[in-house]
Design a protein around this motif. Structure first.
Motif, short mmCIF file in Angstrom:
data_model
loop_
_atom_site.label_atom_id
_atom_site.label_comp_id
_atom_site.label_asym_id
_atom_site.label_seq_id
_atom_site.Cartn_x
_atom_site.Cartn_y
_atom_site.Cartn_z
N GLU A 336 31.01 -39.60 -44.28
CA GLU A 336 31.73 -38.83 -45.29
C GLU A 336 31.16 -37.41 -45.38
O GLU A 336 31.87 -36.44 -45.64
N ASP A 337 29.85 -37.34 -45.17
CA ASP A 337 29.15 -36.06 -45.24
C ASP A 337 29.66 -35.10 -44.16
O ASP A 337 29.99 -33.95 -44.42
N GLU A 338 29.76 -35.62 -42.95
CA GLU A 338 30.26 -34.80 -41.85
C GLU A 338 31.71 -34.40 -42.09
O GLU A 338 32.12 -33.30 -41.76
N LYS A 339 32.44 -35.30 -42.68
CA LYS A 339 33.85 -35.02 -42.95
C LYS A 339 34.00 -33.83 -43.89
O LYS A 339 34.78 -32.91 -43.65
N SER A 340 33.21 -33.85 -44.98
CA SER A 340 33.35 -32.77 -45.95
C SER A 340 32.83 -31.44 -45.40
O SER A 340 33.32 -30.37 -45.75
N GLN A 341 31.86 -31.54 -44.49
CA GLN A 341 31.39 -30.30 -43.84
C GLN A 341 32.51 -29.65 -43.04
O GLN A 341 32.69 -28.43 -43.04
N ILE A 342 33.29 -30.48 -42.36
CA ILE A 342 34.40 -29.96 -41.57
C ILE A 342 35.45 -29.35 -42.49
O ILE A 342 35.96 -28.26 -42.24
N GLN A 343 35.74 -30.06 -43.55
CA GLN A 343 36.73 -29.56 -44.51
C GLN A 343 36.34 -28.18 -45.03
O GLN A 343 37.17 -27.27 -45.09
N GLU A 344 35.08 -28.05 -45.38
CA GLU A 344 34.59 -26.77 -45.91
C GLU A 344 34.69 -25.66 -44.88
O GLU A 344 35.15 -24.56 -45.17
N ALA A 345 34.26 -25.98 -43.67
CA ALA A 345 34.22 -24.97 -42.63
C ALA A 345 35.61 -24.49 -42.26
O ALA A 345 35.84 -23.31 -41.99
N LEU A 346 36.57 -25.43 -42.22
CA LEU A 346 37.92 -25.08 -41.79
C LEU A 346 38.74 -24.41 -42.87
O LEU A 346 39.63 -23.61 -42.58
N GLY A 347 38.44 -24.76 -44.08
CA GLY A 347 39.22 -24.28 -45.22
C GLY A 347 39.72 -22.86 -45.10
O GLY A 347 40.94 -22.62 -45.01
N PRO A 348 38.83 -21.88 -45.06
CA PRO A 348 39.26 -20.48 -45.06
C PRO A 348 40.03 -20.10 -43.80
O PRO A 348 41.03 -19.40 -43.87
N ALA A 349 39.61 -20.64 -42.67
CA ALA A 349 40.24 -20.25 -41.42
C ALA A 349 41.66 -20.76 -41.29
O ALA A 349 42.52 -20.15 -40.67
N LEU A 350 41.93 -21.92 -41.89
CA LEU A 350 43.24 -22.54 -41.72
C LEU A 350 44.10 -22.46 -42.98
O LEU A 350 45.03 -23.22 -43.16
N HIS A 351 43.77 -21.53 -43.83
CA HIS A 351 44.56 -21.36 -45.04
C HIS A 351 46.01 -21.10 -44.66
O HIS A 351 46.28 -20.39 -43.68
N PRO A 352 46.95 -21.66 -45.41
CA PRO A 352 48.36 -21.48 -45.08
C PRO A 352 48.76 -20.01 -44.94
O PRO A 352 49.67 -19.68 -44.19
N ALA A 353 48.05 -19.16 -45.64
CA ALA A 353 48.39 -17.74 -45.60
C ALA A 353 48.22 -17.16 -44.21
O ALA A 353 48.75 -16.11 -43.88
N ALA A 354 47.48 -17.85 -43.36
CA ALA A 354 47.31 -17.37 -42.00
C ALA A 354 48.64 -17.38 -41.24
O ALA A 354 48.78 -16.77 -40.20
N GLY A 355 49.62 -18.11 -41.78
CA GLY A 355 50.95 -18.06 -41.22
C GLY A 355 51.15 -18.89 -39.98
O GLY A 355 52.17 -18.79 -39.30
N VAL A 356 50.20 -19.73 -39.67
CA VAL A 356 50.35 -20.60 -38.50
C VAL A 356 50.66 -22.00 -39.00
O VAL A 356 50.14 -22.44 -40.02
N ARG A 357 51.54 -22.69 -38.29
CA ARG A 357 51.88 -24.06 -38.70
C ARG A 357 50.80 -25.01 -38.18
O ARG A 357 50.77 -25.36 -37.00
N VAL A 358 49.91 -25.38 -39.09
CA VAL A 358 48.75 -26.18 -38.72
C VAL A 358 48.82 -27.55 -39.36
O VAL A 358 49.27 -27.69 -40.49
N LYS A 359 48.39 -28.56 -38.62
CA LYS A 359 48.22 -29.89 -39.21
C LYS A 359 46.82 -30.38 -38.88
O LYS A 359 46.36 -30.28 -37.75
N VAL A 360 46.16 -30.88 -39.90
CA VAL A 360 44.86 -31.50 -39.66
C VAL A 360 45.06 -33.01 -39.66
O VAL A 360 45.61 -33.56 -40.60
N ASP A 361 44.63 -33.66 -38.60
CA ASP A 361 44.86 -35.09 -38.45
C ASP A 361 43.67 -35.88 -38.96
O ASP A 361 42.71 -36.13 -38.24
#
Length: 515
Positions: A336-361
């Motif tokens: 779970e720890d590693e999972k939340s680290q990924i979530q945190e790291a990706l958050g800003p980079a993959l914000h919807p405002a970036a305008g790219v159609r992204v899905k996190v699986d």
RNA sequence: CGGGGCGUAGCUCAGCCAGGUUAGAGCGCACGGUUCGGGACCGUGAGGUCGGUGGUUCAAAUCCACUCGCCCCGACCA
């Protein structure tokens, strides 16, 4: 022979510039474990061995569409419908930009309407589906489920067109149409399909003919700039033209089995329909005149075209501009720890405002399973991110185009790198499709050479041609089905003789086996 | 419409020729656990009018007749 590809803006991306001081990406070539990439793909037949079987498998396994309880009609599933929407929306925008307005006309057309234009009814009658009862009683006049709406629209617009001041009338409608097809195939030929049909009415022939060209150009843009699929534009032969048209034009694309697919058509009717429906206007010299009309259409067949133009043994490959999901993120974690680290790291980079159609699986599946599944579904770009990457402040970028190359990208660069990478893929896919077409298109000048070509090779053949229908029939018989596709637009008049019969040639023509 | 093939679990199929307990497998699905950087594994479980109707028989998925549906190949097609 076609124009240069225009660098496309990717969907709704905002192309952020890359600050010079940022680190650059490294391309690494990873070696997949033995046996994982030996060409064996679970669930789908091989494209090279069984193209129709491959197509069928891909459509179903990628969840584009499936069979339905109704013979000959399919269910379009969300992933497939989303893909259609991504083709439809830019086309709708183009249609509106060129001055057209969307209408809606009834799906049920009185049989008598269709019978008024002789050639038209002759062309479509075998495909009619009739409604004969309503409210438990037999109808006085059967209603036809529209196979196309020329007759309905002409009948309706009679009431709105009176004067040259009312022209042009530029209509379009998005709808479903019905044709009783014998052999059906997902997206390519079903008994019910979705499309757009444009119908326009003009004061002069010249204006109507310009309209025909204008809309064909819109179709070219959709095919080439959005679907990364090069097309030949041109006029149809007399035998291949739309029933009731004075002439038809089309965009023809090449599929990976070398067969041609008509991706869009645009027709000039002259006064055929307006005369048949007694649609008149008062012209500038106070004379009663019939308007010149056109119609043009592009359908859900485009989805099938994209599948067959870009897919490979691993499944779909979608051009970024129309891909429902442009980037899929496969997180790799144990705890779970590693999972939340990924979530945190990706958050800003993959914000919807970036305008790219992204899905996190985030599904509870193993990464390898996800890699294969998203490749099957044709997602153009994948991000792999796990503890090892995060330790370096990086992620791995993998293109569907060249699956074994993994590009290491610093997290800080991700936001700008994604749009850039998608744009590169879009262009690379177009270039690849164009190269494929070039490699499979030859110029020939004799029937013997044509017969030989279609016996041993796949693709398009260009020859000088005299224009006679007997030649088409002969070629079709001798080559096992090749027909004329289009007489290319703006082609120089050939000096030589017709490749089929030797009489003086009038123009070049493209021959191919077709869908 | 002509020629060929097939209908058994959600999917792919075995069983049928030589009729006989409660109809099977793999995949998928549900639950639990171990796993997780290129399609994991173990355990448990749910799921079937054997396409339909009629017949033969003590007994039919199995034999017979009829019927319906689907797929492939030829004539038409955004």
């Amino acid at each position: 022979m076609r124009r240069e590809f225009r660098p496309a803006q990717i969907g709704r991306l905002n192309g952020a510039a890359r600050p010079a001081e940022w680190p650059t990406a490294r391309i690494i070539v990873s070696h997949m474990p033995a046996g994982s990439d030996d060409g064996f793909v679970k669930d789908i037949r091989k494209q090279s061995q069984d193209f129709p079987g491959w197509y069928n498998d891909v459509v179903r396994k990628a969840e584009l569409a499936d069979n339905s309880p109704v013979a000959g009609s399919m269910v379009i599933r969300p992933y497939g419908y989303s893909l259609w929407e991504n083709i439809r929306d830019p086309l709708d925008a183009l249609i509106k930009q060129t001055g057209h307005e969307n209408w809606y006309f009834p799906a049920l057309i009185p049989l008598s309407f269709l019978q008024k234009e002789k050639e038209h009814v002759a062309g479509f009658a075998p495909e009619f589906q009739l409604v004969t009862h309503g409210g438990g009683k037999e109808l006085e006049e059967p209603l036809v489920l529209r196979p196309t709406s020329e007759t309905m629209i002409a009948s309706v617009l009679r009431n709105y067109i009176q004067s040259y001041r009312d022209l042009p009338v530029l209509t379009n409608q998005w709808n479903n149409v019905f044709r009783w097809e014998l052999r059906t195939r997902f997206f390519l030929r079903t008994r019910e399909f979705l499309w757009q049909e444009g119908h326009t009415f003009h004061e002069t022939a010249a204006e109507a003919e310009e309209e025909v060209d204008r809309m064909l150009e819109c179709y070219r843009q959709i095919c080439e700039d959005w679907c990364a699929m090069p097309v030949f534009l041109g006029r149809k032969s007399e035998t291949e033209k739309f029933a009731g048209a004075q002439y038809s034009t089309a965009v023809e694309a090449m599929m990976k089995d070398g067969k041609a697919l008509q991706a869009g058509t645009s027709h000039y009717f002259g006064q055929n329909f307006t005369r048949a429906y007694d649609l008149t206007f008062t012209d500038r010299s106070n004379q009663r005149e019939h308007p010149h009309s056109t119609s043009w259409g592009m359908s859900t067949r485009m989805v099938g075209a994209v599948v067959m133009a870009h897919g490979d043994d691993f499944g779909l490959q979608l051009p970024p501009r129309i891909a429902p999901i442009q980037v899929v993120v496969v997180p790799i974690f144990r705890t779970e720890d590693e999972k939340s680290q990924i979530q945190e790291a990706l958050g800003p980079a993959l914000h919807p405002a970036a305008g790219v159609r992204v899905k996190v699986d985030w599904r509870d599946e193993r990464p390898g399973f996800k890699f294969n599944e998203w490749e099957l579904k044709g997602v153009p770009l994948r991000i792999e991110v796990g503890p090892r990457d995060l330790a370096k402040g990086e992620v791995l970028l993998v293109r569907r185009l060249d699956r074994s190359k993994k590009e290491s990208v610093p997290l800080l660069m991700l936001k700008s790198r994604l749009p850039e990478a998608l744009s590169e893929i879009q262009q690379a896919m177009y270039a690849r499709a164009l190269q494929f077409r070039t490699e499979h298109t030859v110029r020939l000048d004799s029937l013997a050479a044509m017969v030989d070509f279609f016996e041993h090779r796949i693709g398009f053949v260009i020859t000088p041609w005299c224009g006679r229908a007997e030649d088409e029939k002969l070629v079709q018989e001798r080559t096992g089905g090749a027909t004329t596709r289009v007489i290319p637009k703006n082609a120089a008049k050939p000096a030589g003789a017709c490749a089929v019969c030797g009489t003086p040639a009038v123009s070049d023509v493209i021959w191919a086996k077709a869908y």
